[in-house]
Enzyme design. Structure first.
Site, PDB file in Angstrom:
ATOM      1  CE  LYS A  71      -4.424  -1.652   1.591  1.00 18.14           C
ATOM      2  NZ  LYS A  71      -5.598  -1.469   2.420  1.00 18.14           N
TER       3      LYS A  71
ATOM      4  CE  LYS B 292      -7.025  -7.668  -0.654  1.00 14.92           C
ATOM      5  NZ  LYS B 292      -8.070  -7.390   0.276  1.00 14.92           N
TER       6      LYS B 292
ATOM      7  CE  LYS C  80     -14.588  -3.282   2.527  1.00 17.67           C
ATOM      8  NZ  LYS C  80     -14.347  -3.073   3.963  1.00 17.67           N
TER       9      LYS C  80
HETATM   10  P1  ATP Z   1      -8.602  -3.297   0.676  1.00 18.63           P
HETATM   11  O1  ATP Z   1      -8.320  -4.347  -0.334  1.00 18.63           O
HETATM   12  O2  ATP Z   1      -9.048  -2.003   0.069  1.00 18.63           O
HETATM   13  O3  ATP Z   1      -7.527  -3.185   1.714  1.00 18.63           O
HETATM   14  P2  ATP Z   1     -10.444  -5.208   1.633  1.00 18.63           P
HETATM   15  O4  ATP Z   1     -11.249  -5.528   0.423  1.00 18.63           O
HETATM   16  O5  ATP Z   1      -9.350  -6.159   2.029  1.00 18.63           O
HETATM   17  O6  ATP Z   1      -9.873  -3.753   1.494  1.00 18.63           O
HETATM   18  P3  ATP Z   1     -11.270  -5.134   4.419  1.00 18.63           P
HETATM   19  O7  ATP Z   1     -12.310  -4.360   5.132  1.00 18.63           O
HETATM   20  O8  ATP Z   1      -9.850  -4.761   4.669  1.00 18.63           O
HETATM   21  O9  ATP Z   1     -11.484  -5.046   2.849  1.00 18.63           O
HETATM   22  O10 ATP Z   1     -11.469  -6.698   4.718  1.00 18.63           O
HETATM   23  C1  ATP Z   1     -12.539  -7.266   5.431  1.00 18.63           C
HETATM   24  C2  ATP Z   1     -12.426  -8.771   5.441  1.00 18.63           C
HETATM   25  O11 ATP Z   1     -12.573  -9.300   4.107  1.00 18.63           O
HETATM   26  C3  ATP Z   1     -11.075  -9.305   5.937  1.00 18.63           C
HETATM   27  O12 ATP Z   1     -11.298 -10.445   6.754  1.00 18.63           O
HETATM   28  C4  ATP Z   1     -10.351  -9.710   4.687  1.00 18.63           C
HETATM   29  O13 ATP Z   1      -9.411 -10.747   4.909  1.00 18.63           O
HETATM   30  C5  ATP Z   1     -11.500 -10.196   3.815  1.00 18.63           C
HETATM   31  N1  ATP Z   1     -11.175 -10.063   2.391  1.00 18.63           N
HETATM   32  C6  ATP Z   1     -10.836  -8.917   1.759  1.00 18.63           C
HETATM   33  N2  ATP Z   1     -10.625  -9.141   0.438  1.00 18.63           N
HETATM   34  C7  ATP Z   1     -10.850 -10.467   0.238  1.00 18.63           C
HETATM   35  C8  ATP Z   1     -10.811 -11.320  -0.911  1.00 18.63           C
HETATM   36  N3  ATP Z   1     -10.518 -10.829  -2.103  1.00 18.63           N
HETATM   37  N4  ATP Z   1     -11.103 -12.621  -0.759  1.00 18.63           N
HETATM   38  C9  ATP Z   1     -11.419 -13.131   0.462  1.00 18.63           C
HETATM   39  N5  ATP Z   1     -11.469 -12.386   1.594  1.00 18.63           N
HETATM   40  C10 ATP Z   1     -11.201 -11.071   1.492  1.00 18.63           C
END
Ligand code: ATP
Ligand code: LTN
Length: 335
Positions: free
Chosen positions: A113, A195, A198
């Protein structure tokens, strides 16, 4: 009830997507009866990158509504907003003072990041310490998260162990990450080697968001990147990452075995049928959640009432723990 505690958190940054649902939220809902569960909307974590205040306020309520709409039941678990419980920020400072900087600089998410930003905030580096506190101030044994958070939970273990050894007592429970067997790493539909995230979910075709309308979900799947072949198989071959991701989403959504998933597509006439089949099961899963969400968002006062109850329950566990920690570290508690 098994007395073991579970803690997990999710950031209110909007664009909650299928990866968040399959990797985290769905499993929280499924297990909420078994243990003593705390689920937290981690607004303090969101501040590690710049946020618009009005937007953050909206997204925080919205995230809480998504969790309720997805099936978390305030009668069975505690749902709260991180900043409502001041023990998190207070205790984070105490943990900062026993955490070596090198441990934070090693975190892969920080490296990724920060490399993408011109000006990196101190909070972004410190974020895993705040997260460690979230977990260990509740004496949580289990932390259900997606694969990307495993390293942060391991850091929480290291910090807890360091405190216990510095102060020569078994004060903190050492938490374990709980990663689902399927759905732990949903990949981007536009780039199945990275992956679903968000922060990229505004990009057309990257993510399926929990609140997307059926038409949009179908459109996103139809646009998903696959390969030039036509074989519908689970595979580690990077060439087939797109098809593998679609099959993984289908498997996690339906709960079927790999053999049953492949049987469902045995008569498919190419990837078009695969994409349509995956879209159908995802739409079926997400539609009731979106509808309940819309209903809940009509009554923000009721949402706030539920969150106030959650904050009180959370505070009653974490504030005494942080007070005890202060005592152990040599701070004098007021009167
Ligand atoms: P960013 O990618 O912008 O950092 P994020 O999509 O990871 O955000 P978070 O709020 O940080 O969102 O994550 C919430 C939960 O979702 C965490 O337990 C994280 O491990 C899970 N998670 C996030 N992205 C994925 C994914 N692509 N597949 C499975 N689990 C995910
Ligand atoms: N850092 C996590 C969210 C998070 C969390 C937690 C998860 C904050 N505190 C405690 C589990 C336990 C993320 O961004 N996904």
């Amino acid at each position: 009830m098994d007395k073991k505690r579970v803690f997990s958190g999710i950031q209110p940054t909007g664009n909650t997507h299928l990866g968040n649902y399959l990797g985290a939220i769905k499993n929280w809902v499924a297990k909420q009866e078994e243990k003593e569960n705390f689920f937290c909307v981690v607004d303090l974590h969101s501040l590690t990158v710049p946020q618009d205040p009005a937007q953050l306020r909206y997204e925080t309520r919205s995230m809480a509504a998504i969790l309720l709409a997805a099936g978390l039941d305030p009668e069975k678990c505690t749902i709260f907003i991180q900043s409502h419980v001041t023990a998190h920020a207070e205790g984070c400072w105490l943990l900062n003072c026993i955490t070596p900087l090198g441990w934070l600089q090693r975190m892969t998410q920080y490296k990724d990041k920060s490399a993408k930003q011109e000006s990196v905030l101190t909070g972004l580096l410190d974020y895993p310490v705040l997260m460690a506190g979230d977990i260990i101030f509740y004496d949580a044994h289990e932390v259900p998260v997606g694969e990307d958070q495993k390293q942060h939970v391991e850091l929480a273990r290291d910090i807890a162990q360091r405190f216990n050894s510095l102060y020569e007592q078994e004060f903190f429970v050492i938490p374990e990450p709980v990663i689902p067997e399927v759905g732990a790493r949903v990949m981007g539909l536009d780039d199945p080697t990275n992956k679903m995230s968000k922060s990229l979910a505004d990009k057309r075709g990257h993510a399926v968001r929990i609140l997307d309308e059926p038409k949009e979900i179908l459109r996103s799947f139809k646009r998903a990147v696959t390969d030039s072949g036509n074989e519908i198989v689970f595979s580690d071959d990077p060439e087939k990452a797109g098809v593998n991701n679609l099959l993984g989403i289908y498997k996690a959504t339906t709960g079927k075995s790999e053999a049953d998933v492949l049987a469902d597509f045995a008569d498919a006439r190419g990837y078009g049928d695969l994409k349509k089949g995956v879209a159908e099961v995802v739409i079926e899963m997400l539609t009731p959640i979106r509808e309940r969400y819309e209903y809940l968002m009509q009554d923000p006062a009721e949402l706030d009432r539920l969150l106030a109850v959650g904050a009180e329950q959370a505070r009653s566990v974490s504030q005494p723990k942080v007070d005890e920690m202060k005592q152990i570290m040599g701070l004098v508690l007021p009167g």
